[in-house]
Scaffold this motif. Structure first.
Motif, mmCIF file in Angstrom:
data_model
loop_
_atom_site.group_PDB
_atom_site.id
_atom_site.type_symbol
_atom_site.label_atom_id
_atom_site.label_comp_id
_atom_site.label_asym_id
_atom_site.label_seq_id
_atom_site.Cartn_x
_atom_site.Cartn_y
_atom_site.Cartn_z
ATOM 1 N N MET A 79 0.826 -1.194 0.078
ATOM 2 C CA MET A 79 0.006 0.004 -0.255
ATOM 3 C C MET A 79 0.616 1.201 -0.063
ATOM 4 N N ASN A 80 2.081 1.068 0.249
ATOM 5 C CA ASN A 80 3.005 2.093 0.032
ATOM 6 C C ASN A 80 2.637 3.590 0.456
ATOM 7 N N ARG A 81 2.535 3.590 1.843
ATOM 8 C CA ARG A 81 2.071 4.696 2.568
ATOM 9 C C ARG A 81 0.841 5.392 2.153
ATOM 10 N N ARG A 82 0.042 4.716 1.403
ATOM 11 C CA ARG A 82 -1.313 5.595 1.101
ATOM 12 C C ARG A 82 -2.121 5.308 2.108
ATOM 13 N N PRO A 83 -3.420 6.213 2.300
ATOM 14 C CA PRO A 83 -4.374 6.001 3.299
ATOM 15 C C PRO A 83 -4.851 4.583 2.907
ATOM 16 N N TRP A 84 -5.332 4.047 4.154
ATOM 17 C CA TRP A 84 -6.218 2.642 3.950
ATOM 18 C C TRP A 84 -7.180 2.719 5.057
ATOM 19 N N ILE A 85 -8.092 1.832 4.788
ATOM 20 C CA ILE A 85 -9.215 1.397 5.834
ATOM 21 C C ILE A 85 -9.016 -0.068 6.385
ATOM 22 N N TRP A 86 -9.095 -0.084 7.644
ATOM 23 C CA TRP A 86 -8.934 -1.366 8.372
ATOM 24 C C TRP A 86 -10.158 -2.003 8.603
ATOM 25 N N LEU A 87 -10.723 -3.096 7.879
ATOM 26 C CA LEU A 87 -11.886 -3.695 8.349
ATOM 27 C C LEU A 87 -11.670 -4.951 9.168
ATOM 28 N N VAL A 88 -12.009 -4.714 10.227
ATOM 29 C CA VAL A 88 -11.923 -5.924 11.033
ATOM 30 C C VAL A 88 -12.971 -6.992 11.005
ATOM 31 N N ALA A 89 -13.301 -8.052 10.295
ATOM 32 C CA ALA A 89 -14.218 -8.651 10.138
ATOM 33 C C ALA A 89 -14.426 -10.059 10.701
ATOM 34 N N GLY A 90 -15.759 -10.429 11.184
ATOM 35 C CA GLY A 90 -16.068 -11.524 11.781
ATOM 36 C C GLY A 90 -17.469 -11.897 11.758
ATOM 37 N N THR A 91 -18.097 -11.460 10.723
ATOM 38 C CA THR A 91 -19.478 -11.727 10.510
ATOM 39 C C THR A 91 -19.768 -12.027 9.027
ATOM 40 N N ALA A 92 -20.810 -12.633 8.626
ATOM 41 C CA ALA A 92 -20.985 -12.987 7.436
ATOM 42 C C ALA A 92 -21.368 -11.740 6.303
ATOM 43 N N GLU A 93 -21.654 -10.704 7.118
ATOM 44 C CA GLU A 93 -21.592 -9.295 6.393
ATOM 45 C C GLU A 93 -20.262 -8.712 5.837
ATOM 46 N N GLY A 94 -19.052 -9.310 6.208
ATOM 47 C CA GLY A 94 -17.873 -8.684 6.097
ATOM 48 C C GLY A 94 -17.486 -8.593 4.601
ATOM 49 N N ARG A 95 -18.046 -9.534 3.725
ATOM 50 C CA ARG A 95 -17.739 -9.228 2.144
ATOM 51 C C ARG A 95 -18.402 -8.011 1.488
ATOM 52 N N ALA A 96 -19.742 -7.696 2.064
ATOM 53 C CA ALA A 96 -20.459 -6.836 1.468
ATOM 54 C C ALA A 96 -19.928 -5.623 2.343
ATOM 55 N N ALA A 97 -19.418 -5.470 3.475
ATOM 56 C CA ALA A 97 -18.697 -4.268 4.068
ATOM 57 C C ALA A 97 -17.591 -4.038 3.242
ATOM 58 N N ALA A 98 -16.699 -4.931 2.744
ATOM 59 C CA ALA A 98 -15.479 -4.701 2.119
ATOM 60 C C ALA A 98 -15.863 -4.003 0.738
ATOM 61 N N ILE A 99 -16.777 -4.707 0.153
ATOM 62 C CA ILE A 99 -17.430 -3.996 -1.392
ATOM 63 C C ILE A 99 -17.947 -2.626 -1.039
ATOM 64 N N ALA A 100 -18.471 -2.234 -0.145
ATOM 65 C CA ALA A 100 -19.001 -0.998 0.114
ATOM 66 C C ALA A 100 -17.936 0.091 0.444
ATOM 67 N N LEU A 101 -16.697 -0.506 1.164
ATOM 68 C CA LEU A 101 -15.816 0.497 1.487
ATOM 69 C C LEU A 101 -14.854 0.685 0.293
ATOM 70 N N LEU A 102 -14.659 -0.251 -0.627
ATOM 71 C CA LEU A 102 -13.991 0.261 -1.633
ATOM 72 C C LEU A 102 -14.524 1.205 -2.370
ATOM 73 N N GLY A 103 -15.702 1.071 -2.216
ATOM 74 C CA GLY A 103 -16.295 2.222 -3.089
ATOM 75 C C GLY A 103 -15.986 3.657 -2.885
ATOM 76 N N LEU A 104 -15.285 3.781 -1.706
ATOM 77 C CA LEU A 104 -14.430 5.167 -1.469
ATOM 78 C C LEU A 104 -13.331 5.463 -2.016
ATOM 79 N N SER A 105 -12.965 4.500 -2.941
ATOM 80 C CA SER A 105 -11.743 4.411 -3.555
ATOM 81 C C SER A 105 -10.447 4.574 -2.863
ATOM 82 N N ILE A 106 -10.390 4.037 -1.583
ATOM 83 C CA ILE A 106 -9.215 3.942 -0.804
ATOM 84 C C ILE A 106 -9.067 2.363 -0.661
ATOM 85 N N PRO A 107 -7.568 2.039 -0.485
ATOM 86 C CA PRO A 107 -7.434 0.628 -0.314
ATOM 87 C C PRO A 107 -7.885 0.090 1.097
ATOM 88 N N VAL A 108 -8.219 -1.143 1.203
ATOM 89 C CA VAL A 108 -8.887 -1.755 2.212
ATOM 90 C C VAL A 108 -8.296 -3.019 2.784
#
Length: 285
Positions: free
Chosen positions: A1-30
């Motif tokens: 990720m080379n010092r770029r801003p990023w989002i940390w998603l700590v996942a433990g539920t079945a909704e984790g994948r959908a949450a990741a897709i939603a966060l990727l829509g912000l155009s920031i690495p996850v």
């Protein structure tokens, strides 16, 4: 990720994948934090795009702190946002994330599962503590049923809570559904449960509506269950057990969701995640 801003998603539920897709829509690495390689499977296709990476392994407080301080990886700065999508019963990791984010000044967002409502025809009995499950429950169920410790109970609360449950009831009146891992199986056998009383099953997340609860019903019939115990998780597993018990006219003992630390902190549902995440990051800038 080379010092770029990023989002940390700590996942433990079945909704984790959908949450990741939603966060990727912000155009920031996850970066998604997961406990096992098995939990990584739903994210493999998302990793192909290069904007999402998965980290595997349970974090202790020190490991969590190193990520938040930006010392875990020389190429990885502290995250721009932490999204807590852990299980409602995983209150230790939620508390640690909140504490760490507060200390480091990193925005924190809790992804909260909605509560499921009782449906007509359900026999839901709320349990606040597993130590409540004793002879007194006969007063609530009527005199036509045997006391709870002598009922054929199917437990779907996971392996960690089983020792406490078995303090108040006999092993030969208990059947369990647990995750198919060597650790869970060894633990169940060590508690005195023989293999005929153990079902090793993965939670299912994408069943069609007409198939939800069918496997759970089959387990109840196979074992002649007289009651079911599960957690108020708010997810597919709770929904499936509710439906199975409703169809089989079985009492459902529902272990009440614990009060989360920081209930007053900002949280949202899956549908509002992108907007809430963007708001949190804007508030930091």
């Amino acid at each position: 990720m080379n010092r770029r801003p990023w989002i940390w998603l700590v996942a433990g539920t079945a909704e984790g994948r959908a949450a990741a897709i939603a966060l990727l829509g912000l155009s920031i690495p996850v970066r998604v934090q997961l406990v096992s390689e098995r939990a990584r499977r739903p994210y493999r296709d998302l990793e192909d795009g290069g904007q999402l990476r998965c980290s595997i392994g349970a974090l202790d407080e020190d490991g969590l702190g190193s990520v938040l301080r930006g010392t875990s990886d020389p190429l990885l700065p502290p995250p721009a946002l932490v999204v807590d999508a852990t299980h409602p019963f995983a209150i230790r990791i939620t508390a640690a994330l909140q504490k760490g984010c507060q200390a480091s000044g990193i925005p924190y967002l809790r992804l909260r599962r909605p509560l499921l409502r009782d449906q007509q025809g359900e026999q839901v009995l709320w349990v606040d503590q597993l130590t409540q499950l004793n002879d007194r429950w006969i007063l609530r169920w009527g005199t036509q049923r045997p006391p709870l410790p002598r009922q054929r109970l199917l437990s779907a609360i996971g392996i960690r809570a089983l020792p406490l449950l078995l303090q108040g009831r006999q092993v030969d009146h208990t059947w369990v559904r647990i995750l198919p891992t060597p650790t869970a199986l060894r633990s169940a056998l060590a508690l005195g449960l023989d293999s005929a009383r153990i079902a090793l099953l993965l939670p299912r997340c994408h069943d069609q509506a007409q198939t939800i609860g069918l496997l759970e019903q089959a387990l109840c019939r196979r074992w002649g269950s007289e009651a079911v115990l599960c957690r108020q998780s708010g997810g597919h597993t709770e929904a499936a057990w509710r439906l199975a018990c409703r169809r089989l006219h079985l009492p459902l003992l529902l272990l009440r969701r614990p009060r989360e630390p920081g209930d007053d902190l900002q949280g949202c549902g899956l549908s509002e995640l992108t907007a809430c995440a963007a708001h949190c990051m804007l508030g930091r800038s």
